[in-house]
Design an enzyme around this catalytic site. Structure first.
Site, PDB file in Angstrom:
ATOM      1  N   ARG A 160      -1.048 -69.759  32.960  1.00 57.37           N
ATOM      2  CA  ARG A 160       0.281 -70.362  32.857  1.00 57.37           C
ATOM      3  C   ARG A 160       0.472 -71.337  34.007  1.00 57.37           C
ATOM      4  O   ARG A 160       0.061 -71.072  35.136  1.00 57.37           O
ATOM      5  CB  ARG A 160       1.367 -69.292  32.940  1.00 57.37           C
ATOM      6  CG  ARG A 160       1.372 -68.331  31.797  1.00 57.37           C
ATOM      7  CD  ARG A 160       2.067 -68.937  30.615  1.00 57.37           C
ATOM      8  NE  ARG A 160       2.227 -67.957  29.555  1.00 57.37           N
ATOM      9  CZ  ARG A 160       3.118 -68.053  28.615  1.00 57.37           C
ATOM     10  NH1 ARG A 160       3.952 -69.080  28.589  1.00 57.37           N
ATOM     11  NH2 ARG A 160       3.197 -67.160  27.666  1.00 57.37           N
ATOM     12  N   HIS A 199     -12.490 -69.067  25.989  1.00 53.63           N
ATOM     13  CA  HIS A 199     -11.588 -69.726  26.929  1.00 53.63           C
ATOM     14  C   HIS A 199     -10.791 -68.707  27.727  1.00 53.63           C
ATOM     15  O   HIS A 199     -10.724 -67.536  27.368  1.00 53.63           O
ATOM     16  CB  HIS A 199     -10.644 -70.717  26.225  1.00 53.63           C
ATOM     17  CG  HIS A 199      -9.619 -70.081  25.335  1.00 53.63           C
ATOM     18  ND1 HIS A 199      -9.809 -69.898  23.993  1.00 53.63           N
ATOM     19  CD2 HIS A 199      -8.395 -69.589  25.615  1.00 53.63           C
ATOM     20  CE1 HIS A 199      -8.741 -69.326  23.463  1.00 53.63           C
ATOM     21  NE2 HIS A 199      -7.868 -69.120  24.429  1.00 53.63           N
ATOM     22  N   GLU A 237     -12.920 -70.477  43.338  1.00 57.87           N
ATOM     23  CA  GLU A 237     -14.046 -70.265  44.245  1.00 57.87           C
ATOM     24  C   GLU A 237     -15.096 -71.321  43.948  1.00 57.87           C
ATOM     25  O   GLU A 237     -15.405 -71.599  42.793  1.00 57.87           O
ATOM     26  CB  GLU A 237     -14.634 -68.867  44.026  1.00 57.87           C
ATOM     27  CG  GLU A 237     -15.760 -68.509  44.935  1.00 57.87           C
ATOM     28  CD  GLU A 237     -16.229 -67.082  44.718  1.00 57.87           C
ATOM     29  OE1 GLU A 237     -17.143 -66.672  45.464  1.00 57.87           O
ATOM     30  OE2 GLU A 237     -15.726 -66.387  43.817  1.00 57.87           O
ATOM     31  N   HIS A 295      -9.215 -65.111  40.190  1.00 63.15           N
ATOM     32  CA  HIS A 295      -9.737 -66.424  40.534  1.00 63.15           C
ATOM     33  C   HIS A 295     -10.794 -66.818  39.515  1.00 63.15           C
ATOM     34  O   HIS A 295     -11.329 -65.982  38.805  1.00 63.15           O
ATOM     35  CB  HIS A 295     -10.285 -66.484  41.966  1.00 63.15           C
ATOM     36  CG  HIS A 295     -11.593 -65.793  42.161  1.00 63.15           C
ATOM     37  ND1 HIS A 295     -11.700 -64.501  42.606  1.00 63.15           N
ATOM     38  CD2 HIS A 295     -12.882 -66.216  41.973  1.00 63.15           C
ATOM     39  CE1 HIS A 295     -12.972 -64.164  42.694  1.00 63.15           C
ATOM     40  NE2 HIS A 295     -13.722 -65.184  42.313  1.00 63.15           N
ATOM     41  N   GLU A 327      -7.752 -73.013  29.430  1.00 62.51           N
ATOM     42  CA  GLU A 327      -6.552 -73.359  28.664  1.00 62.51           C
ATOM     43  C   GLU A 327      -5.356 -73.292  29.602  1.00 62.51           C
ATOM     44  O   GLU A 327      -5.052 -72.242  30.165  1.00 62.51           O
ATOM     45  CB  GLU A 327      -6.356 -72.384  27.501  1.00 62.51           C
ATOM     46  CG  GLU A 327      -5.095 -72.633  26.711  1.00 62.51           C
ATOM     47  CD  GLU A 327      -4.854 -71.585  25.631  1.00 62.51           C
ATOM     48  OE1 GLU A 327      -3.748 -71.565  25.090  1.00 62.51           O
ATOM     49  OE2 GLU A 327      -5.765 -70.773  25.334  1.00 62.51           O
TER      50      GLU A 327
END
Length: 124
Positions: free
Chosen positions: A10, A6, A120, A70, A53
């Protein structure tokens, strides 16, 4: 074998960000509190093992610098995917993306999530 499980980002508003990623096609999995008191939500795309996450902390101010990082998603038909997102009020960039797709080459576009993370979009 080592697996990439994962990626955590934030976020300033967990529910708003979950809703945004659900518009992109992500599905909400587990929601839980971390031992440190963070609120967590795990999102996935159907057919993928890697999770996104989302982490919200009451004492953390989210300020994502432009072009810090990204993520990328692959879609079968980028024009119909981007049309759907645009019709749902999500801004697709760069501007003039439809015209750029007619000139050949790799078809890619971007969206920006509510906290400033770039996603993207690539045609597979």
């Amino acid at each position: 074998m080592i697996k990439f499980l994962h990626t955590r980002i934030r976020v300033a508003d967990l529910d708003r960000t979950i809703a945004f990623y659900q518009q992109l096609g992500f599905e909400l999995g587990d929601r839980k509190d971390s031992p440190a008191g963070n609120k967590l939500a795990f999102l996935s795309l159907p057919g993928n093992d890697h999770l996104l996450e989302l982490c919200w902390s009451p004492d953390y101010e989210v300020a994502v610098p432009e072009d810090l990082m990204h993520t990328a998603v692959g879609v079968e038909d980028i024009v119909s995917y981007c049309d759907r997102l645009e019709n749902e009020g999500i801004e697709i960039w760069p501007s003039g993306w439809r015209e750029k797709f007619t000139t050949g080459g790799r078809k890619m576009a971007f969206v920006t999530d509510p906290d400033g993370y770039e996603i993207e979009i690539l045609e597979r």
